[in-house]
Motif scaffolding. Structure first.
Motif, PDB file in Angstrom:
ATOM      1  N   CYS A   1      21.335 -19.782 -18.435  1.00  0.00           N
ATOM      2  CA  CYS A   1      21.328 -18.454 -17.312  1.00  0.00           C
ATOM      3  C   CYS A   1      21.691 -17.767 -17.677  1.00  0.00           C
TER       4      CYS A   1
ATOM      5  N   CYS B   1      17.984 -17.505 -12.502  1.00  0.00           N
ATOM      6  CA  CYS B   1      16.873 -17.140 -12.172  1.00  0.00           C
ATOM      7  C   CYS B   1      15.348 -17.681 -12.047  1.00  0.00           C
ATOM      8  N   GLN B   2      15.971 -19.025 -12.953  1.00  0.00           N
ATOM      9  CA  GLN B   2      14.433 -19.926 -12.929  1.00  0.00           C
ATOM     10  C   GLN B   2      13.022 -19.438 -13.894  1.00  0.00           C
ATOM     11  N   ASN B   3      13.874 -17.677 -14.637  1.00  0.00           N
ATOM     12  CA  ASN B   3      12.477 -16.848 -14.884  1.00  0.00           C
ATOM     13  C   ASN B   3      12.637 -17.036 -16.426  1.00  0.00           C
ATOM     14  N   CYS B   4      14.038 -16.461 -15.902  1.00  0.00           N
ATOM     15  CA  CYS B   4      14.181 -16.363 -18.164  1.00  0.00           C
ATOM     16  C   CYS B   4      14.195 -17.128 -19.156  1.00  0.00           C
TER      17      CYS B   4
ATOM     18  N   CYS C   1      16.162 -20.625 -19.142  1.00  0.00           N
ATOM     19  CA  CYS C   1      16.096 -21.805 -17.837  1.00  0.00           C
ATOM     20  C   CYS C   1      14.071 -22.392 -18.226  1.00  0.00           C
TER      21      CYS C   1
HETATM   22 ZN   LIG Z   1      17.866 -18.021 -16.115  1.00  0.00          ZN
END
Ligand SMILES: [Zn+2]
Length: 328
Positions: free
Chosen positions: A54, A63-66, A69
């Motif tokens: 990430c 971030c869990q969103n990019c 991820c």
């Molecule tokens: Zn990320």
């Protein structure tokens, strides 16, 4: 999708060690995640990989969103490779394939990560291949080998990995995982009280022999309660034929202990701690025969019986003696 906070709750030590490697900027070339099934090895490996790739990582937290991820979540990140047993084992060809993938530099960065699930299931040829691979680490490669029983792996592989021991789950968590796997609530409670190994619990759940242990314990209690002079008959004709080996005897006595613990739980109104919660009425009936004190006495007698079985006293003798003691 997991966060470090969740992983820290599940596996405090292992999570902390992995998080620290970001803090110190010292990520090893190879890790060995060792622990029984259900202890969070795969989730931890995926989270660690995510943190590696990430670009928006803060500390160790991805971030869990990019895009990176999300592609890891959906299982198609080009620089993250999962190797899992093909049938019963991981074969040499699978490691060769992996190696080939790695001869190209990372598709989108220079980093590459691979995760070998059930690494102890590698064939000898596969192990030797992987060993060669580990011996020439490129700076940008991270390997995570996941195993339930690392003892069966080559020492030469083990010694090249940083070992992370995954701790057994507590009973509440085993129970929750079992229910998630489709085990009935009442069986999940009983199994979680007997083992913290998810694999073993799932096997027991499928095992007809074990299902009958539960029945026999309930029947034994009924006989002791309602037809006390048939106790020995029941032991010789029903109980003993089912428990042929000592380990089986121990299992039967473990379940019997849980029953008497429940009688005590009934006195204390601790329904949440009760294992035989679906048999609550029977437990309450049993509480009319056995006072709290005598239930505690029964527990100590069962423990004594378990010790005798370990010391090779004849099982028949142990069980007959125990039956008389439980009736008192
Ligand atoms: Zn990320």
């Amino acid at each position: 999708m997991q966060t470090w906070n969740e992983m820290k709750e599940l596996q405090p030590l292992a999570a902390q060690m992995l998080m620290n490697s970001f803090k110190k900027n010292r990520i090893s070339h190879a890790y060995l995640f060792q622990g029984s099934r259900g202890t969070g090895k795969k989730d931890m490996a995926a989270l660690f990989a995510k943190a590696i790739f990430c670009p928006n990582r803060e500390g160790a937290e991805p971030c869990q969103n990019c895009r990176e991820c999300k592609r890891i979540d959906s299982g198609n990140h080009p620089d993250l490779h999962w190797v899992e047993p093909d049938g019963q084992s991981i074969k040499k060809e699978q490691i060769l394939h992996l190696q080939k993938e790695f001869t190209y530099t990372g598709l989108e960065s220079n980093r590459k990560v691979y995760i070998v699930v059930d690494a102890d299931k590698m064939t000898t040829n596969a192990s030797n291949r992987l060993l060669k691979f580990l011996e020439e680490p490129s700076k940008q490669t991270t390997a995570m080998l996941l195993t339930e029983s690392g003892q069966t792996m080559l020492d030469t592989i083990r010694s090249r990995c940083q070992l992370l021991a995954f701790q057994p789950l507590n009973p509440a968590r085993v129970e929750k995982r079992l229910v998630e796997e489709g085990v009935s609530q009442s069986n999940a409670k009983l199994l979680a009280a007997l083992t913290n190994n998810l694999s073993e619990a799932l096997e027991m759940n499928e095992d007809e022999w074990f299902a009958n242990v539960r029945k026999l314990v309930i029947q034994l209690i009924e006989v002791l309660q309602n037809k006390p002079n048939e106790g020995l008959l029941f032991i010789n004709h029903q109980w003993m034929p089912h428990f042929k080996e000592r380990t089986q005897m121990q299992r039967g006595l473990d379940v019997l202990m849980l029953w008497f613990q429940d009688v005590i739980n009934d006195y204390l109104d601790r329904d949440d701690a009760m294992v035989f919660i679906t048999e609550k009425e029977r437990v309450s009936q049993a509480a009319m025969k056995w006072s709290r004190q005598s239930a505690a006495h029964c527990l100590s007698k069962i423990l004594e019986a378990k010790r005798k079985i370990n010391q090779n006293v004849h099982p028949n003798l142990v069980m007959e003696q125990l039956t008389l003691q439980l009736q008192r």
